[in-house]
Design a protein around this motif. Sequence first.
Motif: not given
Length: 136
Positions: A116-121, A110-113
């Motif tokens: 990943q969302k934060f980086q793509s944002t 969940e932390n990795a997910k």
Amino acid sequence: MRINMKYLSTLILVFIAIISMVAQDSNNKLQEVIDKNIELYNLDVSQKVQYIEIANTKYESYNMAKANDPNFSYRSESLKKADKVYEEAFLSILNDEQKKIYQQQKAIAENAKANQKFQSTNQMNIIPSPVIIDNK
């Protein structure tokens, strides 16, 4: 006509060979995941048998969803339900120590997910941070 039948027969054999190779590759990947989880959770013989059945059921659920849904997405409600059923079934065969490992693995995923969302944002909304110059 005989020549065409030879080509047709050859094409059919090649098609069958390709399909079996693709199926074998999928089964190998599934087996890799199963083996890694058996090792990670240190499953006993009884748990291994149950886990293999649970993992195969989840895999078949995903394949059925892909085959039946032209707009297939890994975010679909049917797959979320399948994941929940899988999680409940998997947790039901684990002992307390193994459940702790599961919770740790789930938190890592969940932390990795979330990262990943934060980086793509951040990649989409690149805003330079203010530079503060101290002229003392």
